[in-house]
Design a protein around this motif. Structure first.
Motif, PDB file in Angstrom:
ATOM      1  N   UNK A  62      -8.802   0.377   0.246  1.00  0.00           N
ATOM      2  CA  UNK A  62      -8.059  -0.255   1.582  1.00  0.00           C
ATOM      3  C   UNK A  62      -6.949  -1.098   1.333  1.00  0.00           C
ATOM      4  N   UNK A  63      -5.862  -1.440   2.076  1.00  0.00           N
ATOM      5  CA  UNK A  63      -4.824  -2.416   1.588  1.00  0.00           C
ATOM      6  C   UNK A  63      -4.955  -3.663   1.232  1.00  0.00           C
ATOM      7  N   UNK A  64      -6.188  -4.019   1.514  1.00  0.00           N
ATOM      8  CA  UNK A  64      -6.261  -5.574   1.235  1.00  0.00           C
ATOM      9  C   UNK A  64      -6.532  -5.606  -0.481  1.00  0.00           C
ATOM     10  N   UNK A  65      -7.075  -4.599  -1.089  1.00  0.00           N
ATOM     11  CA  UNK A  65      -7.409  -4.618  -2.589  1.00  0.00           C
ATOM     12  C   UNK A  65      -6.030  -4.390  -3.293  1.00  0.00           C
ATOM     13  N   UNK A  66      -6.134  -4.874  -4.528  1.00  0.00           N
ATOM     14  CA  UNK A  66      -4.981  -4.770  -5.544  1.00  0.00           C
ATOM     15  C   UNK A  66      -4.744  -3.332  -5.777  1.00  0.00           C
ATOM     16  N   UNK A  67      -5.755  -2.366  -5.820  1.00  0.00           N
ATOM     17  CA  UNK A  67      -5.783  -1.064  -6.048  1.00  0.00           C
ATOM     18  C   UNK A  67      -5.059  -0.408  -4.561  1.00  0.00           C
ATOM     19  N   UNK A  68      -5.641  -0.747  -3.678  1.00  0.00           N
ATOM     20  CA  UNK A  68      -5.029  -0.438  -2.380  1.00  0.00           C
ATOM     21  C   UNK A  68      -3.460  -0.419  -2.074  1.00  0.00           C
ATOM     22  N   UNK A  69      -3.212  -1.957  -2.472  1.00  0.00           N
ATOM     23  CA  UNK A  69      -1.641  -2.209  -2.446  1.00  0.00           C
ATOM     24  C   UNK A  69      -0.760  -1.368  -3.318  1.00  0.00           C
ATOM     25  N   UNK A  70      -1.320  -1.287  -4.651  1.00  0.00           N
ATOM     26  CA  UNK A  70      -0.757  -0.388  -5.652  1.00  0.00           C
ATOM     27  C   UNK A  70      -0.505   1.161  -5.141  1.00  0.00           C
ATOM     28  N   UNK A  71      -1.497   1.671  -4.393  1.00  0.00           N
ATOM     29  CA  UNK A  71      -1.359   2.851  -4.088  1.00  0.00           C
ATOM     30  C   UNK A  71      -0.323   2.961  -2.843  1.00  0.00           C
ATOM     31  N   UNK A  72      -0.173   1.826  -1.854  1.00  0.00           N
ATOM     32  CA  UNK A  72       0.591   1.955  -0.748  1.00  0.00           C
ATOM     33  C   UNK A  72       1.951   1.864  -1.260  1.00  0.00           C
TER      34      UNK A  72
END
Lengths: 349, 273
Positions: free
Chosen positions: B121-131
């Motif tokens: 999801x967007x709240x995690x570091x991984x999520x924002x990297x993917x975004x």
């Protein structure tokens, strides 16, 4: 030298399966590893094949024809291994089972389909299963499966043949036949072979040399005649056939059997066939015992007796000798050992 | 010989038990199955086939097939590998691995879905990297595939582990002493011995992959024509009172279940004879 094993140790947890084992197996011989279950014989065989790891200790090594094979992969060792329960490929026919080792060859060792067929047909003929090549393992009898397992191992033209309890799962009659067949086969192809067994009769009948194992070490090595007639320990004597234990003292060069277990008593080991039974004993060289049971069905007469302390004594004699005395159950006779063996160490039967 | 007949009283209990079982099966399994087809067809055959003319219906069917086509082969590979190493080798951490394989069975599919939402999801570091790199996982097809793989992971492995353990390693050992390498051992000895068990596992895995609702529902976002699988689409239709369409699509899943059952019986029969 065919196979040489040097200073091999193996532990399973706290259990010592092999305690610094060293042995040599000369080329062309058929050798038996004989011992009770848990003596380490199968473990040793599997270590030689490379199926089991061993603990590297001081100067430990395994040599095939004077070349170390430690570190070689199992396939590189090229030993034919016959498993106790055959381990045939259940979804493959007799032909496919025997051809397996030839079909998985890669690179320069690859052989043609026709050549594979020729060799497999030859082996099927050797194991006398002509016409059964398209049967599956579960359509074969135990003895037939064992022969297929043997042919499969021979197909790779192994340097050695290792057999783990080869006749263990077969009934007595099939075992007898297969045993003789294997001995004839060995005399024909002269392939250095080691087989594991817990059956002393099998080891003595089949092998050129017998290695007797007990509790992870070698008790004695030698020809069947040597180990049977000159056992080095009470264990070997007991394991290679039934034995009686008598107590007595040596008085003026003569053994006095009084069968009491007092201090300063010596232990005398006597084979059942090395005992005379006499109706009367004027010189008092034996001791009295009562006949409990007479078993005449067989090639020899077997007689069970018990002495005054109800200790059992087993005696074997020829039918002629038995008929001479006309012993009956309930008779009291004198037991006279004709040959006794004494061992230094203490061993409890 | 004397004719031995059991007294009528001792026949009561078995009859009662068998009868109850049949009643239970009829009430809870057969009746709902019939009602699916009845509901789907109650406005006529034309209405039934009309339900499949909808483009969203087709995209849902396509997505379900694509998801299964990715998840099932991957889980065949993972499952065979896991079963192979668990059944044929001794290693440290083996029992932990067995427990982990069972994990998807032990937790609710909804939680499984949430785990992926939380992870990507967007709240995690991984999520924002993917975004930032414009890679969509959650509320997109990759998320659905991931959730499906997770939920269906145990089927193949669970089916194979007891089978392979029972077969032991003797045949493999024999193959190795005959000079076979790992590849030959697997293809010529291990695989033929497990083929029916493996097929059985694949069928169950496939049925679950196509039918999974909970985990997929959480990660999908229910975008019509994009992230709706068949079970999700059925739910959407049903919620919007399109009963005939919902039950028509449901007949496909029901038919899959029936085919699976028949295939399963055939395989069980083959295994025996």
């Amino acid at each position: 030298m065919g196979i040489e094993v040097k200073n091999i140790n193996k532990r399973f947890g706290k259990f010592t399966a092999l305690d610094n084992i060293s042995l040599k197996i000369p080329d062309g011989e058929l050798v038996a590893l004989l011992g009770p279950s848990g003596s380490g014989k199968t473990t040793l065989l599997r270590i030689i094949a490379g199926l089991e790891e061993f603990e590297a200790g001081y100067n430990s090594d395994i040599l095939f024809k004077n070349q170390s094979v430690v570190g070689n992969r199992i396939a590189e060792r090229r030993v034919g291994f016959v498993f106790q329960h055959y381990a045939l490929f259940r979804h493959q026919t007799v032909f496919e089972n025997i051809a397996f080792g030839l079909r998985v060859r890669r690179g320069v060792n690859r052989i043609s389909r026709a050549e594979i067929k020729r060799r497999v047909d030859e082996l099927i003929h050797l194991i006398q299963l002509d016409g059964m090549e398209s049967r599956y393992p579960d359509q074969l009898s135990g003895g037939q499966r064992q022969r297929v397992a043997l042919a499969r191992a021979l197909a790779i033209e192994p340097k050695f043949l290792l057999l783990d309890e080869p006749f263990g799962a077969l009934d007595a009659r099939v075992r007898q036949n297969l045993r003789r067949w294997l001995r004839r086969l060995h005399d024909e192809i002269k392939l250095t072979s080691v087989f594991v067994t817990h059956d002393q009769e099998e080891a003595l009948e089949l092998a050129d040399r017998v290695i007797v194992m007990n509790a992870g070490h070698i008790e004695q090595e030698g020809t069947p005649v040597e180990v049977f007639h000159h056992p080095k320990s009470a264990f070997v004597m007991d394991f290679l056939g039934s034995v009686n234990l008598f107590h007595g003292r040596v008085v003026a060069g003569q053994i006095v059997f009084d069968q009491s277990t007092d201090v300063k008593q010596e232990k005398f080991f006597v084979r059942p066939h090395e005992i005379e039974l006499v109706p009367t004993d004027p010189q008092n060289v034996g001791f009295p015992a009562k006949i409990r049971r007479i078993q005449l069905a067989g090639s020899i007469a077997k007689i069970e007796l018990s002495d005054h302390s109800e200790k059992e004594i087993f005696v074997e004699m020829s039918h002629e000798k038995y008929l001479l005395h006309k012993f009956k159950v309930g008779d009291t006779v004198s037991v006279v050992p004709t040959n006794t063996v004494v061992f230094e160490e203490d061993y409890v039967i | 010989m004397k004719n031995i007949s059991t007294p009528w009283t001792s026949r009561i209990v078995p009859t009662l038990l068998v009868g109850t079982t049949f009643l239970f099966v009829a009430f809870f399994l057969v009746l709902p199955l019939i009602s699916i087809f009845a509901e789907a067809l109650h406005k006529g055959v034309a209405a039934y086939f009309n339900s499949f003319k909808d483009q969203y219906a087709w995209s849902a069917i396509r997505l379900t097939l694509v998801t299964a086509a990715i998840a099932v082969p991957l889980n065949i590979v993972f499952g065979v590998m896991a079963a192979w190493c668990i059944a044929k080798f001794e290693f440290w951490g083996k029992s932990v691995l067995i427990t982990l394989i069972d994990l998807p069975f032990a937790i609710s599919p909804v939680i499984a879905g949430l785990v992926f939402v939380l992870a990507f999801g967007q709240r995690t570091a991984l999520g924002s990297w993917l975004l930032a790199h414009d890679i969509k996982i959650i509320y997109a097809v990759p998320g659905i595939v991931l959730a499906t793989i997770f939920v269906t992971f145990p089927f193949v492995a669970r089916e194979l582990i007891p089978l392979m353990q029972e077969q032991g390693t003797l045949e493999e050992e024999a193959a190795v002493t005959l000079g076979a390498g790992g590849w030959d051992v697997f293809w010529r000895v291990t695989l033929p011995n497990i083929k029916w068990g493996l097929l059985y596992g694949i069928i169950l895995c496939n049925a679950r992959a196509m039918g999974e609702f909970g985990a997929v529902s959480v990660v999908s976002g229910h975008i019509r024509g994009e992230t709706n699988t068949m079970p999700l689409y059925i739910e959407t239709l049903y919620a919007s009172y399109s009963t005939v369409a919902a039950f028509s699509i449901a007949t496909l899943l029901a038919a899959l279940a029936l085919v699976t059952l028949v295939a399963k019986s055939v395989i069980e029969w083959r295994e025996k004879y």
